[in-house]
Design a protein around this motif. Structure first.
Motif, PDB file in Angstrom:
ATOM      1  N   ALA A   1     -12.385  12.973   5.240  1.00 31.71           N
ATOM      2  CA  ALA A   1     -11.616  11.814   4.770  1.00 31.71           C
ATOM      3  C   ALA A   1     -10.520  11.636   5.760  1.00 31.71           C
ATOM      4  O   ALA A   1      -9.525  12.197   5.846  1.00 31.71           O
ATOM      5  CB  ALA A   1     -11.030  12.275   3.257  1.00 31.71           C
TER       6      ALA A   1
ATOM      7  N   GLU B   1      -7.489   8.951   7.163  1.00 27.97           N
ATOM      8  CA  GLU B   1      -6.821   7.853   6.830  1.00 27.97           C
ATOM      9  C   GLU B   1      -6.851   6.891   7.769  1.00 27.97           C
ATOM     10  O   GLU B   1      -6.713   5.778   7.396  1.00 27.97           O
ATOM     11  CB  GLU B   1      -5.457   8.554   6.532  1.00 27.97           C
ATOM     12  CG  GLU B   1      -4.814   8.844   7.728  1.00 27.97           C
ATOM     13  CD  GLU B   1      -5.000  10.164   8.203  1.00 27.97           C
ATOM     14  OE1 GLU B   1      -5.640  10.994   7.557  1.00 27.97           O
ATOM     15  OE2 GLU B   1      -4.527  10.815   9.140  1.00 27.97           O
TER      16      GLU B   1
ATOM     17  N   GLY C   1      -6.591  16.192   4.819  1.00 26.62           N
ATOM     18  CA  GLY C   1      -5.584  16.333   5.430  1.00 26.62           C
ATOM     19  C   GLY C   1      -4.123  16.593   4.937  1.00 26.62           C
ATOM     20  O   GLY C   1      -4.280  16.232   3.553  1.00 26.62           O
TER      21      GLY C   1
ATOM     22  N   GLU D   1       0.224  15.754   4.337  1.00 23.88           N
ATOM     23  CA  GLU D   1       0.883  14.528   4.259  1.00 23.88           C
ATOM     24  C   GLU D   1       1.005  13.638   5.594  1.00 23.88           C
ATOM     25  O   GLU D   1       0.932  12.562   5.724  1.00 23.88           O
ATOM     26  CB  GLU D   1       2.205  15.018   3.856  1.00 23.88           C
ATOM     27  CG  GLU D   1       2.273  15.234   2.450  1.00 23.88           C
ATOM     28  CD  GLU D   1       3.543  15.994   2.114  1.00 23.88           C
ATOM     29  OE1 GLU D   1       3.828  17.079   2.817  1.00 23.88           O
ATOM     30  OE2 GLU D   1       4.481  15.642   1.179  1.00 23.88           O
TER      31      GLU D   1
ATOM     32  N   LEU E   1     -11.514   6.441   1.644  1.00 22.78           N
ATOM     33  CA  LEU E   1     -11.199   6.482   0.616  1.00 22.78           C
ATOM     34  C   LEU E   1     -10.560   5.206   0.033  1.00 22.78           C
ATOM     35  O   LEU E   1      -9.824   5.286  -0.797  1.00 22.78           O
ATOM     36  CB  LEU E   1     -10.463   7.806   0.363  1.00 22.78           C
ATOM     37  CG  LEU E   1     -11.237   9.097   0.317  1.00 22.78           C
ATOM     38  CD1 LEU E   1      -9.970  10.114   0.110  1.00 22.78           C
ATOM     39  CD2 LEU E   1     -12.450   9.390  -0.042  1.00 22.78           C
TER      40      LEU E   1
ATOM     41  N   ARG F   1      -6.220   1.560   0.477  1.00 19.89           N
ATOM     42  CA  ARG F   1      -4.879   2.192   0.335  1.00 19.89           C
ATOM     43  C   ARG F   1      -4.870   3.743   0.914  1.00 19.89           C
ATOM     44  O   ARG F   1      -5.922   4.565   0.785  1.00 19.89           O
ATOM     45  CB  ARG F   1      -4.469   2.218  -0.949  1.00 19.89           C
ATOM     46  CG  ARG F   1      -4.065   0.782  -1.573  1.00 19.89           C
ATOM     47  CD  ARG F   1      -3.760   0.657  -3.113  1.00 19.89           C
ATOM     48  NE  ARG F   1      -5.351   1.042  -3.690  1.00 19.89           N
ATOM     49  CZ  ARG F   1      -6.214   0.228  -3.785  1.00 19.89           C
ATOM     50  NH1 ARG F   1      -6.235  -1.195  -3.326  1.00 19.89           N
ATOM     51  NH2 ARG F   1      -7.301   0.182  -4.672  1.00 19.89           N
TER      52      ARG F   1
ATOM     53  N   LEU G   1      -3.664   7.264   0.390  1.00 17.23           N
ATOM     54  CA  LEU G   1      -3.617   8.127  -0.970  1.00 17.23           C
ATOM     55  C   LEU G   1      -2.804   9.346  -0.495  1.00 17.23           C
ATOM     56  O   LEU G   1      -2.905   9.851   0.515  1.00 17.23           O
ATOM     57  CB  LEU G   1      -4.994   8.648  -1.274  1.00 17.23           C
ATOM     58  CG  LEU G   1      -6.093   7.409  -1.749  1.00 17.23           C
ATOM     59  CD1 LEU G   1      -7.344   8.018  -2.042  1.00 17.23           C
ATOM     60  CD2 LEU G   1      -5.734   6.393  -2.630  1.00 17.23           C
TER      61      LEU G   1
HETATM   62  N1  SAM Z   1       0.308  10.259   7.252  1.00 11.16           N
HETATM   63  C1  SAM Z   1      -0.959   9.579   7.067  1.00 11.16           C
HETATM   64  C2  SAM Z   1      -0.685   8.333   7.354  1.00 11.16           C
HETATM   65  O1  SAM Z   1       0.551   7.572   6.875  1.00 11.16           O
HETATM   66  O2  SAM Z   1      -1.767   7.457   7.628  1.00 11.16           O
HETATM   67  C3  SAM Z   1      -1.585   9.685   5.559  1.00 11.16           C
HETATM   68  C4  SAM Z   1      -2.295  11.220   5.272  1.00 11.16           C
HETATM   69  S1  SAM Z   1      -2.685  11.183   3.599  1.00 11.16           S
HETATM   70  C5  SAM Z   1      -1.131  11.309   2.984  1.00 11.16           C
HETATM   71  C6  SAM Z   1      -3.231  12.736   3.328  1.00 11.16           C
HETATM   72  C7  SAM Z   1      -4.802  12.769   3.496  1.00 11.16           C
HETATM   73  O3  SAM Z   1      -5.495  12.111   2.595  1.00 11.16           O
HETATM   74  C8  SAM Z   1      -5.406  12.290   4.787  1.00 11.16           C
HETATM   75  O4  SAM Z   1      -5.360  12.956   5.936  1.00 11.16           O
HETATM   76  C9  SAM Z   1      -6.741  11.962   4.324  1.00 11.16           C
HETATM   77  O5  SAM Z   1      -7.666  13.121   4.448  1.00 11.16           O
HETATM   78  C10 SAM Z   1      -6.653  11.630   2.911  1.00 11.16           C
HETATM   79  N2  SAM Z   1      -6.523  10.289   2.591  1.00 11.16           N
HETATM   80  C11 SAM Z   1      -5.549   9.375   2.190  1.00 11.16           C
HETATM   81  N3  SAM Z   1      -6.048   8.182   2.118  1.00 11.16           N
HETATM   82  C12 SAM Z   1      -7.151   7.903   2.612  1.00 11.16           C
HETATM   83  C13 SAM Z   1      -7.796   6.815   2.843  1.00 11.16           C
HETATM   84  N4  SAM Z   1      -7.731   5.589   2.404  1.00 11.16           N
HETATM   85  N5  SAM Z   1      -9.192   6.863   3.524  1.00 11.16           N
HETATM   86  C14 SAM Z   1      -9.549   8.170   3.874  1.00 11.16           C
HETATM   87  N6  SAM Z   1      -8.690   9.420   3.804  1.00 11.16           N
HETATM   88  C15 SAM Z   1      -7.652   9.120   3.054  1.00 11.16           C
END
Ligand code: SAM
Length: 240
Positions: free
Chosen positions: A165, A167, A189, A191, A213, A216, A218
């Motif tokens: 996943a 982001e 991953g 935060e 995912l 947005r 998450l």
């Molecule tokens: N610091 C990152 C940013 O601002 O883009 C956000 C990391 S998120 C809080 C934590 C983890 O959730 C990511 O590393 C990923 O593995 C997963 N994740 C959250 N949203 C996602 C999305 N829309 N698609 C894929 N993975 C996601």
């Protein structure tokens, strides 16, 4: 009254006496107000669920008598969850939900942006046990100790594909219907997300499937639940 279910790390067979440690005996007698003659459900993670009668339960321990198997052993698909620990309560949540959602193994991983330097593996394992007791499962996933993601990838078995996943892939979430069952791992991953170096390495691995995912961003705990649900519904044991 809802059936009391207890994980017991001990062989189970008809007529098998099963020792209770002090914490288990206290839970049954002190918390659940049960005593000699009462029946509960027990499971050990490999022999299914059994009915068992309390023969004694006191402050220092007790004993059960295993009676009969009441449900077959049901193992989850060969699905691991690799996740970067976040704040304690939310890490506890991830482990609990992964156990409920059918992860077979839970591996906390240290990534470039992971804040937590250490975890309490014993406490997290206890959360996985409690989740199995609560959700009616007969399997308890092992929670491993914190390990660097880079070291895990160095020794990775390429037969186990990784649903990563990322982001940075946030957007329309493509269907996983084309993926085939088999040994898999979901990777979530921290935060701070994945570093460019991690992203570069993961993108080059042939056994990694990069997924979105949704549009947005998450929280990591939300992402872990979403990714496990996506995998289970596409190629896991949620399918008929
Ligand atoms: N610091 C990152 C940013 O601002 O883009 C956000 C990391 S998120 C809080 C934590 C983890 O959730 C990511 O590393 C990923 O593995 C997963 N994740 C959250 N949203 C996602 C999305 N829309 N698609 C894929 N993975 C996601």
């Amino acid at each position: 009254m809802a059936k009391v279910r207890l994980f017991i790390d001990h062989p189970l067979a008809a007529g098998q006496p099963v020792p209770l440690d002090a914490a288990q005996a206290h839970y049954l007698s002190g918390v659940m107000r049960l005593g000699a003659g009462d029946e509960i459900a027990v499971f050990n993670g490999s022999d299914g669920e059994w009915s068992a009668r309390i023969t004694q339960a006191g402050k220092r321990g007790g004993e059960l008598l295993a009676l009969a198997r009441t449900a077959p052993q049901r193992n989850p698909p060969d699905l691991w969850l690799l996740f970067a620990p976040i704040k304690k309560a939310r890490t506890d949540f991830i482990v609990e939900k992964a156990a409920e959602l059918g992860a077979a193994r839970i591996l906390p991983v240290q990534t470039d942006f992971t804040n937590s330097e250490r975890i309490r593996q014993d406490r997290l394992q206890a959360h996985a046990v409690e989740a199995a007791e609560q959700c009616g499962g007969t399997f308890v996933p092992a929670v491993t100790d914190l390990a660097p993601l880079s070291r895990l990838l160095d020794g990775w078995d390429p037969a186990r594909r990784i649903l990563w996943a990322d982001e940075a892939a946030a957007g329309p979430a493509e269907s996983l219907a084309g993926l085939t069952p088999g040994p898999w791992a979901v990777l979530i991953g921290p935060e701070g997300g994945f570093s460019d170096a991690e992203r570069g390495r993961l993108r080059a691995l042939p056994y990694v499937n990069r997924v979105s995912l949704g549009p947005r961003i998450l929280r990591a705990d939300t992402a872990a639940v979403a990714a496990l649900a996506l995998w289970q519904s596409a190629i896991g044991d949620w399918k008929s």
